[in-house]
Design a protein around this motif. Structure first.
Motif, PDB file in Angstrom:
ATOM      1  N   SER A   1      49.216  11.022  74.814  1.00  0.00           N
ATOM      2  CA  SER A   1      48.733   9.854  74.084  1.00  0.00           C
ATOM      3  C   SER A   1      48.006   8.896  75.031  1.00  0.00           C
ATOM      4  O   SER A   1      46.957   8.338  74.689  1.00  0.00           O
ATOM      5  CB  SER A   1      49.923   9.159  73.403  1.00  0.00           C
ATOM      6  OG  SER A   1      49.505   8.025  72.697  1.00  0.00           O
ATOM      7  N   VAL A   2      48.536   8.748  76.232  1.00  0.00           N
ATOM      8  CA  VAL A   2      47.884   7.865  77.211  1.00  0.00           C
ATOM      9  C   VAL A   2      46.562   8.479  77.683  1.00  0.00           C
ATOM     10  O   VAL A   2      45.552   7.776  77.809  1.00  0.00           O
ATOM     11  CB  VAL A   2      48.829   7.571  78.404  1.00  0.00           C
ATOM     12  CG1 VAL A   2      48.117   6.765  79.475  1.00  0.00           C
ATOM     13  CG2 VAL A   2      50.085   6.835  77.921  1.00  0.00           C
ATOM     14  N   ASP A   3      46.569   9.794  77.917  1.00  0.00           N
ATOM     15  CA  ASP A   3      45.317  10.463  78.303  1.00  0.00           C
ATOM     16  C   ASP A   3      44.266  10.285  77.222  1.00  0.00           C
ATOM     17  O   ASP A   3      43.079  10.053  77.505  1.00  0.00           O
ATOM     18  CB  ASP A   3      45.563  11.967  78.523  1.00  0.00           C
ATOM     19  CG  ASP A   3      46.317  12.246  79.803  1.00  0.00           C
ATOM     20  OD1 ASP A   3      46.456  11.319  80.635  1.00  0.00           O
ATOM     21  OD2 ASP A   3      46.787  13.394  79.976  1.00  0.00           O
ATOM     22  N   ASN A   4      44.705  10.414  76.005  1.00  0.00           N
ATOM     23  CA  ASN A   4      43.780  10.253  74.886  1.00  0.00           C
ATOM     24  C   ASN A   4      43.210   8.834  74.847  1.00  0.00           C
ATOM     25  O   ASN A   4      42.015   8.620  74.615  1.00  0.00           O
ATOM     26  CB  ASN A   4      44.519  10.568  73.584  1.00  0.00           C
ATOM     27  CG  ASN A   4      43.669  10.243  72.372  1.00  0.00           C
ATOM     28  OD1 ASN A   4      42.575  10.772  72.233  1.00  0.00           O
ATOM     29  ND2 ASN A   4      44.161   9.346  71.522  1.00  0.00           N
ATOM     30  N   ALA A   5      44.074   7.857  75.104  1.00  0.00           N
ATOM     31  CA  ALA A   5      43.602   6.473  75.119  1.00  0.00           C
ATOM     32  C   ALA A   5      42.556   6.283  76.224  1.00  0.00           C
ATOM     33  O   ALA A   5      41.529   5.628  76.025  1.00  0.00           O
ATOM     34  CB  ALA A   5      44.784   5.519  75.327  1.00  0.00           C
ATOM     35  N   ALA A   6      42.840   6.882  77.401  1.00  0.00           N
ATOM     36  CA  ALA A   6      41.879   6.774  78.517  1.00  0.00           C
ATOM     37  C   ALA A   6      40.540   7.385  78.128  1.00  0.00           C
ATOM     38  O   ALA A   6      39.458   6.848  78.445  1.00  0.00           O
ATOM     39  CB  ALA A   6      42.446   7.448  79.762  1.00  0.00           C
ATOM     40  N   ALA A   7      40.601   8.503  77.419  1.00  0.00           N
ATOM     41  CA  ALA A   7      39.354   9.160  76.993  1.00  0.00           C
ATOM     42  C   ALA A   7      38.598   8.289  75.988  1.00  0.00           C
ATOM     43  O   ALA A   7      37.362   8.165  76.058  1.00  0.00           O
ATOM     44  CB  ALA A   7      39.680  10.531  76.381  1.00  0.00           C
TER      45      ALA A   7
END
Lengths: 246, 246, 246, 246
Positions: C66-72
């Motif tokens: 979820s955090v990686d997705n937010a960064a993307a």
């Protein structure tokens, strides 16, 4: 290794000081310091009559002349080459007052015993403790300061008391960092709770058993600090009863 | 008072854990936990062949099933009514890495042993320690956590290690405040220095004698915590060698 | 200096997070993260309709995907060369339970947001903050963690909450020591008191005026951290109401 | 609300004190205290000639008569109904010496400014600050103490300096707990680093840019404390340069 190793306890009364003196008297001649002879006379007799060796010296630890005089008496009694295995500073004042009612004298009195007294006591005993290192004391010569909750928390209405106690802890840390590499064990003990002595007999009624601290158990903790080897020394610890909130 | 009082030590290796186990084995049957049998087998034999009683259990303290299994083995060995006089959590991970190179797994591993492991160990042993209170253990049943400098200071490149150690100290404080009024002594010991074990033999050459900590002296400190009465208990202390800067 | 400088706030709800977002939105485009869209949607609209720029991203900070997705999403919205002037981690769990009733899941949940979440958020935002240093951010790019009393004191029945908060402070200290010499300002703020938000409206009745903390005043404190020059930075501070005991 | 609100700064020299005085002079008439007129005269002229209002009073903060005299001068200048919006204690001694070379005077000097001086300054200014509460000061009247690393760590050879600084922090905490519920904001600021003033010009060469602290940035931090509302006040904070190890 011909010098005598003694233990010196400042602040001998009915509680921690007396128990510490008894504990260390089992291994060393002890010097008991208190402001008034009635605070140490009975204990001096008790130790001397039970096979130990004790002397008492009336000392105001916040007065450099009085401390110098005590140091001179120690040398007179035990010889110029006297060395110390332990020096325990247990003297303390107390005071609680709204800040704006405090006089300069109130504030300085809070500092005099805990701050200046601890300094003068350290100045007088560290040379003897260093001699204890030189003469091969079995356990690292030990300098212990008795602290309180007020050593780490300044509460309302306790400014002079806390200022003195904080200062004592500062002194203890500074001495630990300077003198532990010279072989002296310096410790600061936070005693957080009511001690079980005649004066506190009526206190904490209803708090259940063992709600007040045992001065003998505190003395055991001090002794256990003393016998730690120099490879493994405790510098700061607390003692508190099982029921204490903190 | 028919239950057996045992001592349980997690994190038995060459250093503190082994010395603590030997120390407590003089008074109690001991349970030794380590990840791998080779970490405890020799010591189990040593204790059993010298008149003590020891069992070893291969345990991953960060795995609840493994800890549950250890608890079951303890009951199988000592009976359903087994009680504990002491439980010592000495397990630890280690790790040092620039922050941006850390994976989630690195971070969680730092937490798993020190944080989750300490939690699971506490959950498994507190019921036995409470039974120790009920059955009249001579000394307050004692739960001790081994900490480190990283328990109070987060240094560069040590985020996972410090996060785990800080969490362990939080747990220790929370348990002290909840379980000391129930008669259990909970302590946290900050071990600040290199311990003198085979693995560290070549370390600190030139630092002079006694520059590394003695695991036996650490074990003495733990034992001295255990025998404190409930009126006068130490909750936090440090141990460090005389030459350590801090 | 062509990259966009943004501010990222995790843990946006009715209190500190929203006020911080508003404060930083006056100077930077802001990214608002919360588990549920209803926590940020109104605020995103408010900021965008009043001349600012905001986007919201539904994020579970304790889930690396979820955090990686937010960064993307941030890069998609602001470009690959996006840089951050500030990243504020305000997410928190809560929990209070007698220790022996806690499940492993309870304990891990206490750690997941405050510990792992803070780690994942730091991993995702530090590269953007470092880029902020490179691109000449006027103020040192700033990473702020919201703490609580439980960050420095483990109270009874609060083991998971305190373990997570202690771990977050360990992380904050470790990052401060690693990244401040690289130009990033890392701070930890202990928020000790009840915050004045709709949910706490009925709390502390009778405590008198201003007994609850103002989220806007907390946001001011965060902003004041941000605008400190790199020569003179605050790493740890507390905020508390005038009536709070501590 | 007819009383004049003033700000009082003790310990005005080339660094923090002067910057704090300038900052507060933009909002209040200021009283500058220093031992010697040359420490404040230039600044008094600067403030008065640029539209502000300042007076200087030669004061030895560790001498109660000198402090009483300063208080009398303040009333003479601003009227019997004078009230204070802020009082900042920035005076400090310094000293570094092996412990056994310290005299009683050395030790007391370490305490006199930081401990006794802070006490006398507080005694003199708290009544004016309380009057500031009564007369509706826009911001909670604020009492700020400047601390140092030695406020929380007693280093080798720094016993008197640390004892004074620890005592000052004890005083600050005690006053915060007694006077914050009366509407006065009490703060203690740990200034950990070299301050960029003429005297330190040659220091830390090679440490790179911004390695020394900006006195103006410290003053900003003090001002930001002052303008916090009573619902949300910071009691303890640190300031340090980005390159400082701690």
């Amino acid at each position: 290794m011909s010098s005598k190793l003694i233990a010196i306890v400042a602040g001998v009364g009915a509680g921690t000081g007396a128990s510490v003196a008894r504990k260390f008297a089992a291994s060393y001649p002890v010097v008991l310091m208190a402001r008034k002879p009635e605070n140490y006379e009975g204990l001096v007799n008790e130790i001397n009559s039970s096979g130990g060796k004790a002397i008492g010296i009336s000392t105001d630890v916040s007065d450099s002349k009085s401390v110098d005089n005590a140091a001179a008496q120690i040398k007179k009694e035990f010889g110029e080459d006297v060395a110390a295995a332990a020096a325990i500073f247990n003297a303390s004042g107390f005071g609680r007052k709204p800040f704006l009612e405090l006089t300069e004298e109130d504030f300085m009195n809070g500092f005099k015993v805990s701050g200046l007294g601890a300094f003068l006591f350290s100045k007088a005993t560290l040379p003897l403790l260093l001699k204890g290192v030189d003469t091969g004391s079995k356990h690292p010569p030990t300098l212990i300061f008795t602290g309180a909750t007020a050593s780490i928390k300044g509460s309302a209405n306790f400014a002079p008391f806390a200022a003195g106690k904080f200062a004592k802890r500062a002194l203890s840390q500074s001495l630990a960092r300077e003198f532990m590499p010279k072989g002296i064990h310096v410790s600061h003990v936070i005693v957080d709770g009511v001690i079980d002595i005649p004066r506190t007999k009526e206190w904490m009624q209803g708090a259940g058993p063992d709600a007040k601290m045992s001065p003998d158990a505190i003395a055991d903790a001090y002794w256990n600090l003393h016998i730690q080897p120099r490879s493994t020394m405790t510098v700061e610890l607390d003692v508190r009863p099982w029921v204490e909130k903190w």
